[in-house]
Design a protein around this motif. Structure first.
Motif, short mmCIF file in Angstrom:
data_model
loop_
_atom_site.label_atom_id
_atom_site.label_comp_id
_atom_site.label_asym_id
_atom_site.label_seq_id
_atom_site.Cartn_x
_atom_site.Cartn_y
_atom_site.Cartn_z
N ILE A 1 -10.50 -3.10 -3.63
CA ILE A 1 -9.49 -3.69 -4.49
C ILE A 1 -8.14 -3.12 -4.06
O ILE A 1 -8.06 -2.13 -3.35
N MET B 1 -4.46 -1.88 -5.81
CA MET B 1 -3.97 -1.58 -7.16
C MET B 1 -2.50 -1.17 -7.09
O MET B 1 -2.10 -0.39 -6.23
N PHE C 1 0.25 0.59 -9.52
CA PHE C 1 0.31 1.34 -10.76
C PHE C 1 1.69 1.25 -11.39
O PHE C 1 2.69 1.04 -10.69
N ALA D 1 2.60 5.52 -8.09
CA ALA D 1 1.69 6.49 -7.48
C ALA D 1 1.81 6.52 -5.96
O ALA D 1 0.82 6.64 -5.25
N LEU D 2 3.04 6.41 -5.45
CA LEU D 2 3.24 6.52 -4.00
C LEU D 2 3.09 7.98 -3.59
O LEU D 2 3.42 8.88 -4.36
N PHE D 3 2.59 8.21 -2.37
CA PHE D 3 2.34 9.58 -1.94
C PHE D 3 3.64 10.21 -1.45
O PHE D 3 4.19 9.78 -0.43
N TYR E 1 -2.01 3.89 4.79
CA TYR E 1 -3.09 4.80 4.37
C TYR E 1 -4.43 4.08 4.17
O TYR E 1 -5.47 4.56 4.62
N GLY E 2 -4.39 2.93 3.52
CA GLY E 2 -5.64 2.20 3.27
C GLY E 2 -6.29 1.74 4.57
O GLY E 2 -7.52 1.72 4.69
N LYS F 1 -5.97 3.30 7.43
CA LYS F 1 -6.51 4.52 8.03
C LYS F 1 -7.89 4.82 7.44
O LYS F 1 -8.81 5.22 8.16
N ARG G 1 1.60 -1.43 0.04
CA ARG G 1 0.50 -0.50 0.27
C ARG G 1 -0.81 -1.07 -0.25
O ARG G 1 -1.86 -0.93 0.39
N ALA G 2 -0.75 -1.74 -1.41
CA ALA G 2 -1.97 -2.30 -1.97
C ALA G 2 -2.45 -3.50 -1.16
O ALA G 2 -3.65 -3.75 -1.05
N PRO H 1 -4.45 -3.37 3.23
CA PRO H 1 -5.87 -3.40 3.62
C PRO H 1 -6.56 -4.74 3.31
O PRO H 1 -7.77 -4.82 3.44
#
Ligand SMILES: Nc1ncnc2c1ncn2[C@@H]1O[C@H](COP(=O)(O)OP(=O)(O)OP(=O)(O)O)[C@@H](O)[C@H]1O
Ligand SMILES: [Mg+2]
Lengths: 262, 343
Positions: B78, B80, B82, B86-88, B99-100, B102, B147-148, B151
């Protein structure tokens, strides 16, 4: 008139500094003069420092070794512990945190006595450096946990981890990709505190040491008791050279971690 | 992807029934909004779909025929977004977006090309190598979406993705987001407590109240044919009229309104835009306050409901406070709904 009232605080500050600094300078100079009782006129020398190195280099290396080992152990125990406490805030966690911090409230001597009573009869362990290490870990672990915990508590760890999980990261990946890098300022501050405390620790170590296992501060006490004053002073100098940069680095790292917390 | 939810309920350890048994079916490429007041269980439902919260026993979550009820969030594929994004903070914009990919262990070159593709789509080219802390709220929001999406998730779940932005930016990003989601062609579920946002973005809106879906439908259906008084109040701010109902007549203090059908035992609601100031109107009311809002006047009227009833009045002038005015309301505009069902 005004300038006089203004300069009074300055004078007081300078006097206080002098009060603290003069014994240090004197001690350092004592370690570098040929003969302390004849004063600086006897000339400057590195002979005493050399002698300290000959007599006590073992203590220096033991202290560094112990500090590094202590750092490794507190990292392995402390970072996951802080993480677990940060992820599960609640009464049980508060109690656990207090429990970990208990060694701070107990005098080092009492802690050492307890360790001796518990493990003193295990000959191999009693005489090995790892016995002292156990004491140092007990004493420094709360500093590591608290330092990491304060940084972790200041970031929205739950959301960050949920974000990573939604992107396919399992628990281990999340710990190493998200938790550790974001806790780094706290880990660094904690690490420097642990190393500084371990190298400077005397109370506990003095109780636990054996004639073959003398750390830096124990050696210092030893040199004051049995060597000539110049050698002991030179030892102080060596001790300062090691501990002062650590102290400064610790201050810097703590300030950096503090900025994140605010 | 088609999403089928059956019997989803959630009771929290303290005993809070955050969600009562709920069924929901979402078809491929559809954008559904969960709309409702604070605490009605929107986030809980979304987090159960994501796998961040475990539903009570008996629930079934099916993604395209695959039962994922017992899969963890990591394996559900999924995406998501937020509320807090919730970014790193320890990664750059590019690092966050990649990131996803990776995690899927794709080759470096493919990660780079797919990250670049999403960056271009979300118009983030200028910020790709910045750190997260050097971005504005709107830019962070776009990074969170990128980011969501990178992937290529099966479903995109958004929990109040615009609520951290200020009002002006929120309006602009709302339209942008609606456009982007359609470009991606993704099945998406979007939580909000703002009806304008829900209507602007979603194909269908599920209005939730106290842990239940009160009604689900297109924005038009919800607006024109609300199923309950709650939905009518929440979507389009309908206001109840206070009076005595006798068959198809509503006796108000200031007159009698004709109803489209007999309505004994029901409640009658009306929206501000349907109340007309009309010298020939059948009902009279007292003007309490008048607020000029540029495009229209907002007039508070006394004597029609328990509190003031608001009317939206366009025109070059408005009546003065204290005046008595006559009103008319088209009978088709009156909403007749069962009383007392779903608050
Ligand atoms: N972890 C939890 N433990 C106990 N109760 C919870 C928990 N999370 C949510 N709740 C309760 O469940 C209910 C629904 O919460 P939820 O977060 O789904 O509401 P929401 O519709 O998303 O509201 P908001 O618009 O404020 O985000 C609330 O009464 C809330 O207090
Ligand atoms: Mg919510």
């Amino acid at each position: 008139m005004k300038s006089v009232t203004k300069s009074i605080p300055l004078i007081v500050t300078l006097l206080a500094c002098a009060f603290l600094l003069i014994p240090i300078i004197q001690s350092v100079l004592a370690g570098l003069t040929v003969n302390y009782f004849r004063g600086l006129s006897s000339g400057l020398t590195l002979k005493w420092v050399g002698q300290v190195w000959e007599l006590y280099s073992g203590s220096i290396f033991l202290s560094i070794w112990l500090a590094l080992a202590c750092l490794v152990v507190t990292l392995i125990l402390g970072v996951p512990a802080a993480y677990a406490l940060a992820r599960n805030p609640g009464r049980a966690s508060r109690i656990l945190e207090e429990f970990i911090s208990l060694p701070l409230a107990i005098p080092g001597l009492a802690l050492a006595l307890a360790l001796l009573q518990l493990y003193g009869t295990l000959q191999g362990f009693r005489t090995s450096w790892s016995f002292i290490l156990v004491g140092h870990v007990l004493y420094t672990l709360p500093f590591m946990v608290r330092s990491v915990l304060s940084v972790l508590a200041a970031i929205d760890l739950k959301s960050l981890e949920e974000g990573a999980a939604s992107l396919g990261a399992g628990p281990a990946r999340r710990f190493f990709d998200i938790v550790v890098p974001n806790a780094l300022p706290g880990i660094l501050a904690g690490a420097l505190t642990v190393v500084t405390l371990s190298i400077g620790e005397f109370n506990l170590t003095w109780m636990l040491h054996t004639p073959y296992l003398k750390t830096l501060p124990v050696g210092l006490a030893d040199s004051y008791a049995s060597m000539r004053l110049e050698v002991a002073s030179a030892y102080t100098l060596v001790f300062f050279v090691m501990i002062v940069p650590l102290l400064i680095a610790m201050q810097w790292a703590s300030a950096r971690a503090q900025r994140i917390v605010q | 992807m088609t999403l089928t939810l059956t019997n989803i309920a959630k009771t929290f350890p303290g005993g809070t029934k955050a969600l009562l048994p709920t069924d929901l079916e979402i078809s491929k490429g559809e954008i559904v909004s969960l709309l409702g007041p604070s605490g009605c269980g929107k986030s809980t439902l979304l987090r159960i779909i994501a796998g961040l919260e475990t539903p009570d026993a008996g629930a079934k979550i099916v993604f395209d025929g695959e039962d994922v009820t017992h899969q963890s969030v990591e394996t559900r594929k999924i995406g998501m977004v937020f509320q807090s994004y919730a970014l790193f903070p320890n990664m750059s914009v590019r690092g966050n977006i990649g990131y996803g990919l990776k995690m899927q262990r794709l080759p470096r070159a493919e990660i780079d090309s797919r990250v670049n593709e999403v960056i271009a789509l979300c118009r983030l080219d200028a910020y790709a190598d910045r750190s997260i802390t050097a971005l504005s709220g709107g830019q962070r929001q776009r990074v969170a979406l990128a980011r969501a999406m990178a992937p290529r998730p099966r479903v995109l779940l958004l929990d109040e993705p615009l609520s951290a932005l200020d009002a002006a930016l929120r309006g602009q990003l709302r339209d942008e987001l609606a456009l982007l989601l359609r470009q991606f062609g993704i099945t998406a579920i979007f939580v909000t407590h703002d009806q304008d946002e829900a209507m602007a973005i979603a194909d269908r809106v599920a209005v939730m109240s106290q842990g239940e879906v009160a009604q689900i439908g297109t924005p038009e259906v919800l607006y024109r044919n609300p199923a309950t008084g709650f939905v009518a109040r929440f979507v389009g701010d309908a206001m109840p009229l206070e009076g005595r109902i006798e068959a198809d007549r509503l006796h108000l203090r200031g007159g009698v309104l004709a109803l489209p059908k007999p309505a004994d035992g029901s409640e009658v609601l009306v929206r501000a835009e349907d109340i007309r100031i009309d010298p020939e109107g059948p009902v009279s009311a007292r003007v309490e306050t008048v607020t000029f809002l540029g495009t229209h006047y907002r007039i508070a009227l006394g004597g029609l409901a328990e509190g003031p009833l608001f009317a939206l009045h366009t025109g070059l002038s408005a009546p003065k406070p204290g005046e008595d005015v006559r009103l008319s309301i088209a009978s088709e505009a009156l909403l007749i709904l069962p009383r007392g069902l779903a608050a």
